[in-house]
Design a protein around this motif. Structure first.
Motif, PDB file in Angstrom:
ATOM      1  N   LEU A 729       0.833  -1.205   0.000  1.00 61.84           N
ATOM      2  CA  LEU A 729       0.000   0.000   0.000  1.00 61.84           C
ATOM      3  C   LEU A 729       0.866   1.253   0.000  1.00 61.84           C
ATOM      4  O   LEU A 729       0.574   2.225  -0.726  1.00 61.84           O
ATOM      5  N   TRP A 730       1.933   1.245   0.768  1.00 59.33           N
ATOM      6  CA  TRP A 730       2.814   2.424   0.794  1.00 59.33           C
ATOM      7  C   TRP A 730       3.531   2.616  -0.546  1.00 59.33           C
ATOM      8  O   TRP A 730       3.798   3.744  -0.958  1.00 59.33           O
ATOM      9  N   LYS A 735       4.042   6.246  -5.026  1.00 56.49           N
ATOM     10  CA  LYS A 735       4.049   6.466  -6.474  1.00 56.49           C
ATOM     11  C   LYS A 735       3.131   7.612  -6.863  1.00 56.49           C
ATOM     12  O   LYS A 735       3.391   8.347  -7.818  1.00 56.49           O
ATOM     13  N   ARG A 736       2.032   7.776  -6.107  1.00 54.91           N
ATOM     14  CA  ARG A 736       1.039   8.799  -6.466  1.00 54.91           C
ATOM     15  C   ARG A 736       1.100  10.033  -5.572  1.00 54.91           C
ATOM     16  O   ARG A 736       0.560  11.075  -5.934  1.00 54.91           O
ATOM     17  N   GLY A 737       1.727   9.917  -4.437  1.00 52.79           N
ATOM     18  CA  GLY A 737       1.663  11.041  -3.500  1.00 52.79           C
ATOM     19  C   GLY A 737       2.968  11.399  -2.846  1.00 52.79           C
ATOM     20  O   GLY A 737       2.975  11.923  -1.721  1.00 52.79           O
ATOM     21  N   LEU A 771      12.173   0.349   0.910  1.00 54.20           N
ATOM     22  CA  LEU A 771      13.307   1.233   0.617  1.00 54.20           C
ATOM     23  C   LEU A 771      13.406   1.511  -0.880  1.00 54.20           C
ATOM     24  O   LEU A 771      13.654   2.650  -1.302  1.00 54.20           O
ATOM     25  N   GLN A 772      13.211   0.479  -1.696  1.00 58.88           N
ATOM     26  CA  GLN A 772      13.252   0.668  -3.136  1.00 58.88           C
ATOM     27  C   GLN A 772      12.147   1.610  -3.606  1.00 58.88           C
ATOM     28  O   GLN A 772      12.352   2.439  -4.511  1.00 58.88           O
ATOM     29  N   ALA A 773      10.976   1.512  -2.984  1.00 65.02           N
ATOM     30  CA  ALA A 773       9.880   2.412  -3.337  1.00 65.02           C
ATOM     31  C   ALA A 773      10.226   3.854  -2.988  1.00 65.02           C
ATOM     32  O   ALA A 773       9.885   4.790  -3.738  1.00 65.02           O
ATOM     33  N   LEU A 774      10.903   4.059  -1.871  1.00 62.36           N
ATOM     34  CA  LEU A 774      11.323   5.410  -1.488  1.00 62.36           C
ATOM     35  C   LEU A 774      12.318   5.973  -2.502  1.00 62.36           C
ATOM     36  O   LEU A 774      12.206   7.119  -2.942  1.00 62.36           O
ATOM     37  N   ILE A 817      19.426   0.492  -7.337  1.00 65.95           N
ATOM     38  CA  ILE A 817      19.610   1.952  -7.313  1.00 65.95           C
ATOM     39  C   ILE A 817      20.635   2.409  -8.342  1.00 65.95           C
ATOM     40  O   ILE A 817      20.705   3.597  -8.676  1.00 65.95           O
ATOM     41  N   LEU A 818      21.417   1.457  -8.855  1.00 68.39           N
ATOM     42  CA  LEU A 818      22.308   1.786  -9.969  1.00 68.39           C
ATOM     43  C   LEU A 818      21.570   1.724 -11.300  1.00 68.39           C
ATOM     44  O   LEU A 818      21.947   2.379 -12.268  1.00 68.39           O
TER      45      LEU A 818
END
Length: 985
Positions: A729-730, A735-737, A771-774, A817-818
Motif C-alpha cells: 500500500l505504501w 508512487k502517487r503522493g 526502501l526501493q519504493a522510497l 539503485i544503480l
C-alpha cells in the motif's frame, strides 16, 4: 504483571463481546516484554490465584501461543529475556507433571505443546538436561507422575516423524536414545507386570485407567523412537515386542493387540474410543510403520500372526455391525495396516489363497461400507460436519467408509481383475435389492454407489478428483443408468441421501465427463442450489466449483462465455444460502458456498459487469456481518478473494466503475480498521492497494491522503500478517503522493519503519521493498540527509546477522539503485554515498558481497542486476580511478557470466500474471496473525524498474561498452576473451 492483574484480563479475553475480547488481548500483548510476564501466566496455569478452570485453560492457551510466537522471534531476540527463558525451561517439566490428572488433561495438553515448541528450538543444545529431567522423574509405582513424564516426552519426540532426515536430527535422536531407552524399557515391563494383576491388587498410585494411559503413551513413544530409523536397542529387543515365531511367543505388541479388559472398553453409549480401542489402534499404527519401513527385520514370519489377529477382530460380527463410533478409529487403523500389507507385492501370498479375497470383501469391506445410523443423524443434526467428513477425507476424521474404500483400492492394486469381478456381483445384488423396493431399500443403492466408486478410481486427488479409472468399469454408463435419474429428481421425489450420492458422483468423476456433458448437468446442479436441505445445496455448490476449476493442459475448461447464462443465478442462490445465517459464526460456517462464489467470479470475469453492483453489495454485507466475530479463516479468504476478483475484472476493464467500488467498500474498510479486526486488516490493505493502483500515478485522491498518518501507527506494523500488505500500500501511495508525503514530513517516519523491518529475518525482504519504493518515488534531495544512515544500517546488518535472503535482497537493492533512471541518482552519486560512510567500503562490498552473488540471481531479476552493473561499469568515472578500477575487470566478468547464462525454461513457463483462474486453497489458508494471507486476485502485474530500457540487456551492455571502449581498452584485456566474443556475436 502479577496474577491479580492478569486474572481479569484473561477473563475478559473469553468475553463474547468482540470489543472487550480484543481490548484484553491487546493489553496482554503489550505486557509481553515485561520481565516475568510469561512466568506469571504459567503460574496461573498451575493454579496460582485459585483461578477457575476456564481461566486456567485460557492462560494455558495464551502461554502456548505466546511461547510459539516469541521463542524464535527474530525481531525481538530478548523477548522473553534470557533469564526468563531459563526459568521457564526449569519449570515447564514440573508443571507438566503436576497436571497429570484426568481433570487437568486439557491444561496438560497446552503446556505439552509449549514444551514441544521450546524443545524444537532449544533442545538439545540449549536445554541439555531435558531428557535427564524426564528420566529422573519416572516412578516405579506412581503412575500419575509417569503419565506426565511420558506425555511430556511424547510432546517432544513426536515431531521427529514429520521431519526430514539430517545429521542434526539423528544426533538429537541418538542423544535421546542413549538416556531414554533403558528406563523406558523398564517402565514398559513394569507396566506390563501390573496390568497382569487383578484390579484389587494394584498399588494405590497405579489405577487401571492410569496404567492403560501409561501403556498407550509407551506405545506412542515406541512409534516416535522408531519413526526415523530402527534403533539398535529396539532391533536387539525385537522379539520382546513382536514375539518369536519359533517359540510361539507373540510379544508385548501381540499380547496387547489381543488383550481385553471389560473395564477399558469404554461405554457402549459413548462415541469416544475407550482405552482399549486406543491401545489397539496405536499398535496397528506401529505395525503399519514396521511393515512399510523395516521389512527386513519385520519378516513375514513375524508379520503373519498380526495379520491374523487384525483379521479376526475386524471380521467379528459384533465389530462389523456395531453402530457406535467408539470402534471407528481402531477399524480405520486396522484397515490401514492391512492395506499396507496388501500393497506390498512381497506379502501377496497372505491374500491370494482361494476364497480369501471373497471373505475379506464380504466380512470386512461390505459391513464397513454401509451407511450407519450415526451418519444419518449427523446428516440431519450437524450437516457441515457430515460434509467435511465425507468430502474431505483425512487422517484426522476416521470413518469406516473411507477406510473400507482405501482398503478396497489397496486390494485392487494387487488383484484388480479378481476384486472388480467380485465387487461387481455385489453391486448388482445391491441394485437388485433397491429396485425391488426403492423406498425401503435405498441404503442398498447407497452402498452400491460407494462400492462402484471404490473400484472405479485408480488415481485421485482432493483438488482434481479422479484422474484415472479402472478400465474394467464404465463410469459414464453407470452414471447414466443408475445416477442421472436421481440427479434429475425434484426435491421431495428422491431420497436425500441418494440425491447427495448423485451429486457427489459428479463431483468425484467430473474429469471423466466431457465439457458438453458437464454443461448439460450444470442447470440441474443450479436447481439443487435452491434446495432447502443444507447438505444438498452445499454439495451442489462444491461440485459446481470443482467443475469450473477443471483445467485441460493448463487451460481452464470453462470460459466466461460458457458460464455467462448461469453466473447470476448461481451467485444469487449462493448468497441466499449464506445469508440464512443468523449470526456471524453461522454465516461464515459454510466455506464451500463462498468458495463457489469466488470460482464463479473468477470464471465469469467481465461478463458480470452489468450486475457487479448487486454482487458487490452482497459481499460487502457479508463482510460487515462476519467482521463482528471472524470465525472461519477459509470463508474469510474466499470472501475477500471474491471482492478482489470482482475489482480485477470489472473495475480494471471498466474504469468508470472504480468510484462505485470505492463508495461501497470504504465504509466497511474504515470500520474494520477503526475496530481493529486483526483477522481482516491484511485483507483490507490489499483491497485498498488494488483500488489505489487503478488510479493514475499523477494524483493521490483525498480519501487515500487521509490514511497517510494512520498507516504509520506502530501497532499496525507489529502484526506480522500486516507487513506485506502495508508495504504494498505504501508503494502505491508513494508512487502517487510522494510530494504530499515529503511535505507532511513523513519520509523520516517511513524510514523508521524500514529500520524496524530490516532488523528482522522475517521482514527484511519487505524492508528492502519499502526502501526501493522510497528511492523510486521520493526526490533525491528529500532523501539525501537519510542515505548515510540507511547505508550504515544495511552495512551493520551485513556484518552482524546476514542470511541468504538478506544477502540476496541487499545485492538486488545495490544493483537496483544503480539501474533506475532518476534525476540525481547516478552511479557516481551512489558510490559517493557509500564512501561517505567509510572510505573503501563500496569496493569491499562490491568485491566481497555483490560479485560472488551475481550468478545466483534468479531469472526474474537478472535484467535489473545486469543493467545496474552495466551502468556502474560504463557511466561512472569513479570506477575508472584508483582503487575501484582494480575491480572493473572482475565486475565485467561477473556481468558477462550472468547475461550469458542459459535461461532456465522452467522459470518462463509459469502461469501468466493475468491468469488467476487456477487460484485454489486446498492446502489450507494462512493463520490470522502469524502469516500473511495473500489475495491472489489482487496482485498487480510486476513493474519493470528498467522499463526505460528499449533494448535487451545484452545489447545494452554491448553498446555501452562500445561507447567507452577508448577509455577502458587496457581493462578489457583482463576480461574473459571468450565471453567478450560471445557478447560481440
Amino acid at each position: 504483571m502479577d496474577t491479580i492483574t492478569l486474572l481479569p484480563l484473561l477473563s475478559q479475553s473469553l468475553s463474547s463481546d468482540p470489543q472487550t475480547r480484543r481490548g484484553a488481548e491487546r493489553h496482554l500483548t503489550e505486557h509481553e516484554p515485561v520481565p516475568g510476564f510469561l512466568l506469571s501466566v504459567l503460574s496461573i496455569v498451575q493454579g496460582a490465584g485459585e483461578a477457575p478452570m476456564e481461566i486456567r485453560l485460557a492462560a494455558g492457551i495464551y502461554f502456548k501461543n505466546a511461547v510459539k510466537k516469541m521463542w524464535g522471534e527474530e525481531t525481538t531476540p530478548l523477548l522473553p529475556s534470557l533469564v526468563d527463558r531459563q526459568a521457564i525451561k526449569e519449570q515447564l517439566v514440573p508443571v507438566m507433571i503436576s497436571l497429570s490428572t484426568p481433570q487437568l488433561a486439557r491444561l496438560q495438553a497446552q503446556v505439552g505443546e509449549a514444551v514441544a515448541a521450546v524443545a524444537e528450538l532449544d533442545f538439545p543444545d540449549q536445554w541439555e538436561g531435558l531428557v535427564g529431567q524426564l528420566v529422573s522423574s519416572i516412578s516405579p509405582d506412581n503412575f500419575s507422575i509417569n503419565v506426565g513424564v511420558l506425555q511430556t516426552a511424547h510432546s517432544i519426540f513426536r515431531r521427529w516423524k514429520s521431519q526430514f532426515q539430517s545429521d542434526r536430527l539423528y544426533s538429537e535422536i541418538l542423544l535421546v536414545l542413549s538416556e531414554f531407552c533403558v528406563p523406558y524399557f523398564e517402565l514398559f515391563k513394569r507396566t506390563d507386570q501390573l496390568l497382569s494383576l487383578p484390579a484389587d491388587q494394584l498399588p494405590p498410585t497405579a489405577s487401571l485407567p492410569q496404567l492403560a494411559q501409561t501403556l498407550l503413551l509407551l506405545l506412542q513413544l515406541f512409534y516416535d523412537l522408531n519413526a526415523q530409523d530402527l534403533p539398535e536397542f529396539f532391533e536387539d529387543n525385537l522379539a520382546v515386542f513382536f514375539g518369536n515365531p519359533d517359540t510361539g511367543d507373540i510379544g508385548l505388541l501381540g499380547k496387547y493387540l489381543r488383550w481385553d479388559r471389560a473395564e477399558l472398553r469404554g461405554d457402549d453409549d459413548d462415541a469416544t474410543p475407550g482405552p482399549l480401542q486406543k491401545i489397539r489402534s496405536q499398535i496397528c499404527s506401529i505395525l503399519e510403520l514396521f511393515t512399510l519401513r523395516y521389512s527386513d527385520a519385520f519378516t513375514t514370519a513375524l508379520l503373519t500372526p498380526f495379520v491374523q489377529s487384525v483379521w479376526e477382530f475386524l471380521a467379528d460380527p459384533a465389530m462389523a455391525s456395531s453402530q457406535t463410533t467408539r470402534e471407528d478409529a481402531l477399524v480405520c487403523r486396522a484397515l490401514g495396516f492391512l492395506g499396507v500389507v496388501v500393497k506390498m507385492g512381497s506379502r501377496r501370498s497372505l491374500f491370494e489363497q482361494p476364497g480369501t479375497l471373497e471373505r475379506f470383501l464380504e466380512m470386512i469391506v461390505l459391513p464397513n461400507m454401509a451407511l450407519r445410523t450415526h451418519e444419518e443423524e449427523m446428516f440431519e443434526d450437524d450437516p457441515i460436519e457430515y460434509i467435511r467428513t465425507d468430502i474431505e477425507p483425512s487422517t484426522e476424521t476416521d470413518t469406516r467408509r473411507q477406510a473400507a474404500t482405501e482398503f478396497t483400492r489397496a486390494l485392487m492394486e494387487q488383484f484388480e481383475t479378481e476384486v472388480t469381478a467380485i465387487v461387481k456381483r455385489y453391486i448388482d445384488a445391491y441394485l437388485g435389492q433397491y429396485n425391488s423396493n426403492p423406498a425401503a431399500n435405498w441404503k442398498s443403492k447407497d452402498t452400491a454407489i460407494y462400492l462402484l466408486t471404490s473400484i472405479a478410481s485408480r488415481g485421485a486427488t482432493l483438488q482434481h478428483g479422479v484422474t484415472s479409472t479402472n478400465v474394467l468399469v464404465d463410469v459414464v454408463e453407470f452414471f447414466s443408468q443408475n445416477v442421472f435419474q436421481d440427479l434429475q429428481g425434484a426435491e421431495g421425489t428422491v431420497n436425500l441421501f441418494l440425491l447427495v450420492d448423485a451429486i457427489k458422483f459428479l463431483h468425484t468423476f467430473r474429469n471423466q465427463l466431457t465439457k458438453e456433458q458437464l454443461i448439460s448437468v450444470l442447470p440441474l446442479l443450479i436447481q439443487h442450489l435452491s434446495s432447502s436441505n443444507y447438505v444438498v445445496y452445499s454439495y451442489a455448490a462444491t461440485t459446481i466449483e470443482r467443475i469450473l476449476f477443471i483445467k485441460i493442459n493448463g487451460q481452464a475448461l470453462f470460459s466466461q462465455a460458457d458460464v455467462r447464462p448461469f453466473a447470476q443465478d448461481i451467485l444469487m442462490a449462493l448468497f441466499t444460502n449464506i445469508e440464512r445465517g443468523q449470526t456471524p459464526e453461522k454465516m461464515a460456517e459454510n466455506d464451500y458456498l463462498m468458495r463457489c462464489v469466488m470460482r464463479v467470479i473468477l470464471t465469469a470475469r467481465q461478463s458480470l459487469t452489468p450486475v457487479f453492483l448487486v454482487v458487490l453489495q452482497h459481499l460487502v454485507g457479508i463482510i460487515g456481518q462476519i467482521s463482528k466475530n471472524p470465525s472461519n479463516p477459509k470463508f474469510n479468504q474466499y470472501t475477500f478473494e471474491s471482492v478482489s476478483a470482482l475489482i480485477r475484472f470489472v473495475a480494471e476493464g471498466t474504469p468508470a466503475t472504480l468510484g462505485q467500488f470505492e463508495s461501497e467498500l470504504f465504509g466497511p474498510i474504515m470500520t474494520i480498521l477503526q475496530e481493529d479486526v486483526l483477522e481482516f486488516v491484511p485483507y483490507v490493505f490489499q483491497i485498498l492497494s488494488q483500488l489505489l493502483e487503478l488510479h493514475p500515478t499523477t494524483t493521490l485522491p483525498e480519501a487515500y491522503q487521509n490514511l497517510l498518518g494512520p498507516l504509520l501507527t506502530a501497532s499496525l506494523w507489529e502484526q506480522r500478517g500486516n507487513v506485506p500488505a502495508l508495504v504494498r500500500l505504501w508503494k502505491a501511495l508513494l508512487k502517487r503522493g510522494a510530494p504530499t508525503i515529503v511535505a507532511n514530513n513523513q519520509v523520516q517516519s517511513l524510514l523508521g519503519v524500514f529500520q524496524k523491518l530490516i532488523g528482522s529475518n522475517i521482514n527484511d525482504v519487505h524492508g528492502f521493498s519499502l526502501l526501493q519504493a522510497l528511492f523510486e518515488s521520493v526526490p533525491i534531495p528529500a532523501l539525501q540527509q537519510y542515505i548515510r544512515t540507511i547505508l550504515v544500517l544495511l552495512s551493520t546488518r551485513l556484518q552482524s546477522s546476514k542470511t541468504p535472503t538478506f544477502v540476496y535482497s541487499f545485492v538486488y537493492f545495490f544493483c537496483y539503485i544503480l539501474a533506475v533512471e532518476k534525476e540525481g541518482l547516478t552511479p557516481d552519486f551512489v558510490i559517493a554515498q557509500y564512501e561517505g560512510v567509510q572510505p573503501g567500503i563500496f569496493g569491499g562490498i562490491l568485491q566481497g558481497i555483490v560479485l560472488p552473488q551475481v550468478q545466483k540471481i534468479p531469472v526474474k531479476d537478472r535484467k535489473v542486476v545486469s543493467v545496474g552493473m552495466t551502468r556502474l561499469l560504463t557511466q561512472s568515472q569513479t570506477m575508472l580511478t584508483e582503487p575501484l578500477v582494480k575491480s572493473w575487470p572482475a565486475t565485467l566478468n561477473a556481468v558477462l557470466a550472468l547475461i550469458l547464462l542459459p535461461v532456465d525454461l522452467t522459470a518462463t513457463t509459469a502461469i501468466a500474471e493475468d491468469d488467476i483462474s487456477g487460484l485454489d486453497f486446498d492446502d489450507g489458508v494462512a493463520g490470522f496473525q502469524a502469516s500473511f494471507a495473500r489475495l491472489g486476485a489482487s496482485e498487480a502485474k510486476k513493474e519493470d524498474p528498467v522499463a526505460w530500457l528499449v533494448e535487451d540487456e545484452k545489447t545494452f551492455l554491448k553498446t555501452q561498452l562500445e561507447g567507452v571502449a577508448g577509455s577502458v581498452g587496457p581493462l578489457l584485456q583482463q576480461v574473459d576473451p571468450a565471453a567478450l566474443a560471445r557478447l560481440q556475436s
